[in-house]
Design a protein around this motif. Sequence first.
Motif, mmCIF file in Angstrom:
data_model
loop_
_atom_site.group_PDB
_atom_site.id
_atom_site.type_symbol
_atom_site.label_atom_id
_atom_site.label_comp_id
_atom_site.label_asym_id
_atom_site.label_seq_id
_atom_site.Cartn_x
_atom_site.Cartn_y
_atom_site.Cartn_z
ATOM 1 N N LEU A 129 41.064 43.351 30.493
ATOM 2 C CA LEU A 129 40.964 43.640 31.914
ATOM 3 C C LEU A 129 39.723 42.963 32.463
ATOM 4 N N ASN A 130 39.819 42.512 33.701
ATOM 5 C CA ASN A 130 38.750 41.812 34.399
ATOM 6 C C ASN A 130 38.451 40.451 33.792
ATOM 7 N N GLY A 159 46.457 51.487 26.974
ATOM 8 C CA GLY A 159 46.529 51.735 28.416
ATOM 9 C C GLY A 159 45.233 52.281 28.980
ATOM 10 N N ASP A 168 30.986 40.294 38.158
ATOM 11 C CA ASP A 168 31.372 41.564 37.564
ATOM 12 C C ASP A 168 31.366 41.409 36.056
ATOM 13 N N PRO A 195 43.841 34.817 33.096
ATOM 14 C CA PRO A 195 44.722 35.722 32.348
ATOM 15 C C PRO A 195 45.160 35.089 31.048
ATOM 16 N N LYS A 249 48.723 54.561 37.212
ATOM 17 C CA LYS A 249 47.928 54.708 35.993
ATOM 18 C C LYS A 249 48.604 55.682 35.041
ATOM 19 N N LYS A 299 53.538 52.376 29.281
ATOM 20 C CA LYS A 299 52.327 51.600 29.556
ATOM 21 C C LYS A 299 52.569 50.107 29.493
ATOM 22 N N ASN A 342 35.370 38.133 35.590
ATOM 23 C CA ASN A 342 35.376 37.637 36.962
ATOM 24 C C ASN A 342 33.961 37.487 37.491
ATOM 25 N N LEU A 345 70.263 48.757 27.497
ATOM 26 C CA LEU A 345 70.403 49.739 28.566
ATOM 27 C C LEU A 345 71.676 49.438 29.351
ATOM 28 N N LYS A 363 40.628 44.213 39.263
ATOM 29 C CA LYS A 363 39.964 44.485 37.999
ATOM 30 C C LYS A 363 40.878 45.252 37.059
ATOM 31 N N ASN A 364 41.687 46.137 37.627
ATOM 32 C CA ASN A 364 42.588 46.910 36.791
ATOM 33 C C ASN A 364 43.955 46.280 36.683
ATOM 34 N N TYR A 386 66.849 47.817 22.414
ATOM 35 C CA TYR A 386 68.096 48.535 22.619
ATOM 36 C C TYR A 386 68.695 48.124 23.946
ATOM 37 N N ASP A 431 41.992 51.978 31.136
ATOM 38 C CA ASP A 431 41.445 51.101 32.159
ATOM 39 C C ASP A 431 39.978 51.471 32.379
ATOM 40 N N PHE A 432 39.348 50.831 33.332
ATOM 41 C CA PHE A 432 37.894 50.957 33.444
ATOM 42 C C PHE A 432 37.445 52.380 33.747
ATOM 43 N N SER A 433 38.204 53.087 34.588
ATOM 44 C CA SER A 433 37.747 54.441 34.900
ATOM 45 C C SER A 433 37.886 55.339 33.690
ATOM 46 N N ASP A 434 38.939 55.150 32.897
ATOM 47 C CA ASP A 434 39.047 55.910 31.651
ATOM 48 C C ASP A 434 37.895 55.585 30.731
ATOM 49 N N PRO A 440 66.487 47.006 34.069
ATOM 50 C CA PRO A 440 66.898 48.414 34.045
ATOM 51 C C PRO A 440 65.747 49.365 33.728
ATOM 52 N N GLU A 499 31.746 43.467 33.592
ATOM 53 C CA GLU A 499 32.456 44.383 32.709
ATOM 54 C C GLU A 499 33.671 43.724 32.105
#
Lengths: 394, 204
Positions: free
Chosen positions: B32-33, B104, B64, B37, A99, A104, B61, B183, A134-135, B181, B106-109, A45, B66
């Motif tokens: 990340l990367n 939350g 790469d 996992p 994003k 999140k 990986n 839903l 990568k993300n 909770y 990610d690499f660009s942030d 849900p 990073e």
Amino acid sequence: MVLEATMICIDNSEWMRNGDYSPSRFQAQADAVNLLCGAKTQSNPENTVGILTMAGKQVRVLTTPTSDLGKILSCMHGLEVGGEMNLSAGIQVAQLALKHRQNKNQQQRIIVFAGSPVQYDKKMLETIGKKLKKNNVSLDIVDFGDDEEGKLEKLDALFAAVNSNESSHIIHIPPGGAAISTALMSTPVFTGDGEGGSGFAAAAAAGGGDFDFGVDPNLDPELALALRVSMEEERARQEAAAKRAADEAARQEKGEPSNSQDATMVGKAAEATNNASEPMDEVNALLQQAIALSMENSGSDPSVHDSEMAEATNEDQDLAMALQISIQEAAKASSSQSDMSKVLEDPSFMPSVLASLPGVDPDDPSVKELLASLQGQSEQSKQKNEDNPPSDGK
Amino acid sequence: MACLHDHSCEDNDCSSNWSLYKHIDLPKVSALNEAVPGSAKSVFKPWEHRLNSSEEHLESNEGDPELLVYIPFTSDVKIKSIAIIGGTDGTSPSKMRAFINRDGIDFSDAQNMQAVQEWDLVENLNGLLEFQTRYAKFQSVASITLHFPDNFGGDTSQIHYIGFKGEATQLKRDVVATIVYELMPNPSDHKTKAESGGGFSQVE
């Protein structure tokens, strides 16, 4: 019950006007998207789904990820078809939308419907794929429409770059035959990676599989009944014919140079049988018998229209290839006309076999042309052919 | 900014200082990367086991270097210093950037944002080097995100151990996070007494 935020990228380019998926590629795609949204929101849900269109003047986000199914379905109305699909921009905008998702904790997933040629080169697609991996964004690619300009390799390269840990999938749906939504229902795109699947999708898939002809008896009882009766009739005839074929084959195979061909054809048919799911078993049994029959076929014109055969049916590629090979090879061999060839060329035999195969529409113009070509060659034998009364296969 | 110990470091003396690993919310650790996992969780272990390289480590990986590691804590902590053990052959990370109390990322942030603090790392295979923090900025850390943008030239980046030195304050920042909770109602959760066999209520 994976918690997921999904962005669905819809292809609304000019190529979507094509009618090779009924009623049109765009409608088939829209049906698939509607079913997909329902399945995703039902499985958990808190899942959210968003939609964007890739073609036209620019990539347009119709709705950001939301769990409100009504809003999602309503924004699918009034979409216009036109322009060219921009795959790279579509995926990047989808990634950006994901994003900025509100929760999140959700896994990120993009589902791309690719029904028109891809302009970007493999390198660029691989870079995009790596960035997604990568993300930690999973990507499902639904490839339908024609394969041109290396579209298949490009999409495969994109998939290879993005796939980490089997969380991404690529599905190819060839034209003709099953609708996009039915083809998708049994794939991991719907059922989610290896889980039991949502009740929605599982029920729909099971429902479709129970009915031998892909026709729900509740929806169309007369059609289902007619198909079933003709299948029974045909099977009875097939068994009689197969018995005769087995006898003839035992005699004819001694001198024929085609023993290896027989082995490969039978092998291929056996493979097809092994891989088939339950409702397909009887179809493949028929297929095997048809292939066995076509082995003895001779006297047919080898200049059969190859293109028509290829187009005839999608599920019938084994049958078409078998016929083609046997026809070419029969031109070299010189065995006499047997009863089997008459059976094969009987004008009502082919339609009835084809009608009993799910997903084949005997009224399809290309199928009709193919039948006409086969019948045209057998006009002589047709007159002699009294012992096989034409049966009504429709 | 590194400090070397001026006394012979016996394991039990130092290990108590590095005990912040107990306050890490391990199930919620993510990276990340990473090539495998879930391998990020394996780099958080007691000080004594920091050199135990037989277990898994965190690897990026291919091609790469990073890495981005998100580490939430079960309560707010104060971090005094951080120790990193990298891999051999240039796979050790060369830079570290930290972000506090943001999830939350990610690499660009990570590349665009100003880090709370940045360090230039050295190859540190036995973990005796620690990198001090500007303590004032690390006073109430509910989660820390470490970004390793580069390494010493290897094809991938490897991290075998991440240790935190500091104190835990027993304060919880985000109390609402663990509430479950409904839903959609689930009948099995709402069995009435009649369904579950009935019985007289007891008063003690």
